[in-house]
Motif scaffolding. Structure first.
Motif, short mmCIF file in Angstrom:
data_model
loop_
_atom_site.label_atom_id
_atom_site.label_comp_id
_atom_site.label_asym_id
_atom_site.label_seq_id
_atom_site.Cartn_x
_atom_site.Cartn_y
_atom_site.Cartn_z
N VAL A 125 2.24 30.34 1.53
CA VAL A 125 1.39 29.28 2.06
C VAL A 125 1.02 28.29 0.95
CG1 VAL A 125 -0.82 28.75 3.15
CG2 VAL A 125 0.48 30.77 3.88
N ALA A 126 0.69 28.81 -0.23
CA ALA A 126 0.34 27.94 -1.35
C ALA A 126 1.52 27.07 -1.76
CB ALA A 126 -0.13 28.80 -2.53
N ALA A 127 2.73 27.61 -1.65
CA ALA A 127 3.92 26.82 -2.00
C ALA A 127 4.18 25.72 -0.97
CB ALA A 127 5.13 27.75 -2.10
N LEU A 128 3.78 25.94 0.27
CA LEU A 128 4.00 24.94 1.32
C LEU A 128 2.90 23.88 1.37
CD1 LEU A 128 5.15 27.24 4.28
CD2 LEU A 128 6.57 25.71 2.93
N LEU A 129 1.79 24.13 0.73
CA LEU A 129 0.64 23.22 0.85
C LEU A 129 0.92 21.79 0.38
CD1 LEU A 129 -2.49 25.39 -0.05
CD2 LEU A 129 -2.04 24.13 2.06
N PRO A 130 1.62 21.56 -0.73
CA PRO A 130 1.88 20.16 -1.13
C PRO A 130 2.62 19.36 -0.06
CG PRO A 130 2.31 21.63 -2.96
CD PRO A 130 2.08 22.50 -1.78
N GLU A 131 3.63 19.98 0.54
CA GLU A 131 4.39 19.28 1.60
C GLU A 131 3.53 19.07 2.84
OE1 GLU A 131 6.77 19.01 5.24
OE2 GLU A 131 5.76 20.84 4.57
N LEU A 132 2.70 20.05 3.17
CA LEU A 132 1.81 19.92 4.33
C LEU A 132 0.76 18.84 4.10
CD1 LEU A 132 1.28 23.73 5.12
CD2 LEU A 132 2.68 22.10 6.40
N LYS A 133 0.25 18.76 2.88
CA LYS A 133 -0.71 17.72 2.56
C LYS A 133 -0.07 16.34 2.67
CE LYS A 133 -3.66 20.42 -0.55
NZ LYS A 133 -4.14 20.58 -1.96
N ALA A 134 1.16 16.19 2.21
CA ALA A 134 1.85 14.90 2.28
C ALA A 134 2.08 14.49 3.73
CB ALA A 134 3.17 14.99 1.52
N ARG A 135 2.50 15.44 4.58
CA ARG A 135 2.69 15.13 6.00
C ARG A 135 1.39 14.76 6.67
NH1 ARG A 135 5.70 20.12 8.52
NH2 ARG A 135 5.27 18.92 10.44
N THR A 136 0.33 15.48 6.35
CA THR A 136 -0.98 15.17 6.93
C THR A 136 -1.44 13.77 6.52
OG1 THR A 136 -1.59 17.52 6.87
CG2 THR A 136 -3.37 15.93 7.13
#
Length: 227
Positions: A125-136
């Motif tokens: 989850v921590a590894a996916l957070l940067p991409e999720l933040k960018a999409r958000t």
């Protein structure tokens, strides 16, 4: 006689059909109202839960809650703004269509964030957070841009209408203040000697007001006592 009975039967059937149609419409409206209320209550509970998680549960859980809350708040505000103004400005229909396409991406992201809340592998989850933040950020920035543009457009139209109305009022006020008076020629005979027998009487500069209307909220004058 049979014709009369047939007509009465048809009228009775028509009343039954109309009554059934009205009942269905009322029940449908009531059901939609209940569904809308339940949906609003469910969203309010979920938003409250997300706020609580963002403050009380540190780590990836708090960050996921913050992303979901930011996404939901921006999308809901834009949706309400566009739907409220599209009835007054038909050009916003195209903006509303773009928002519907953006909403599909928003729902997909929200579902993904919600699934990751129960993901036991916190490192993933921590590894996916940067991409999720960018999409958000990308989705909320687009939603905010639509909302702000619609608001600025409404404010501009309101300002233009107010300027036009102010100009019309100033023009009318100037017309109301403009009146002509009887020109008096210097050296002209005045009084009874200068007035001809067939000369029209002098008119006042401003026509005196006529009989004022009596409004229903005015008190009637009391009659004078005859004693």
């Amino acid at each position: 006689m049979e014709t009369v009975l047939v007509i009465v039967a048809l009228i009775f059937i028509a009343f039954l059909v109309l009554g059934a149609y009205a009942t269905v419409k009322v029940v449908g409206a009531a059901k939609r109202g209940v569904d809308r209320t339940v949906g609003q209550a469910r969203r309010a509970v979920e938003d409250t839960t997300l706020r609580a998680r963002s403050f009380t549960q540190p780590g990836t859980t708090s960050q996921l809650a913050q992303l979901r809350l930011k996404l939901r708040t921006s999308m809901r505000a834009t949706q309400d703004s566009l739907h409220a103004r599209v009835g007054e400005d038909v050009t916003l229909k195209e903006s509303l269509g773009l928002f519907e396409r953006l909403s599909a991406h928003g729902h997909e992201l929200d579902s993904e964030l919600k699934r990751l809340e129960t993901e036991p592998d916190k490192a993933r989850v921590a590894a996916l957070l940067p991409e999720l933040k960018a999409r958000t950020e990308q989705i909320t920035a687009s939603a905010d841009a639509l909302r702000h543009a619609a608001r600025d457009r409404a404010s501009r139209f309101a300002g233009d209408d107010l300027d036009s109305l102010r100009a019309q009022i100033d023009l009318e006020a100037g017309a109301l203040r403009h009146w002509t008076t009887e020109d008096v020629t210097p050296g002209a005979p005045q009084g009874a000697e200068g007035a001809g027998t067939d000369q029209e009487p002098a008119r006042p500069a401003i026509t005196p007001p006529g009989v004022r209307p009596v409004y229903p909220w005015q008190k009637k004058p009391r009659p004078e006592s005859t004693t």
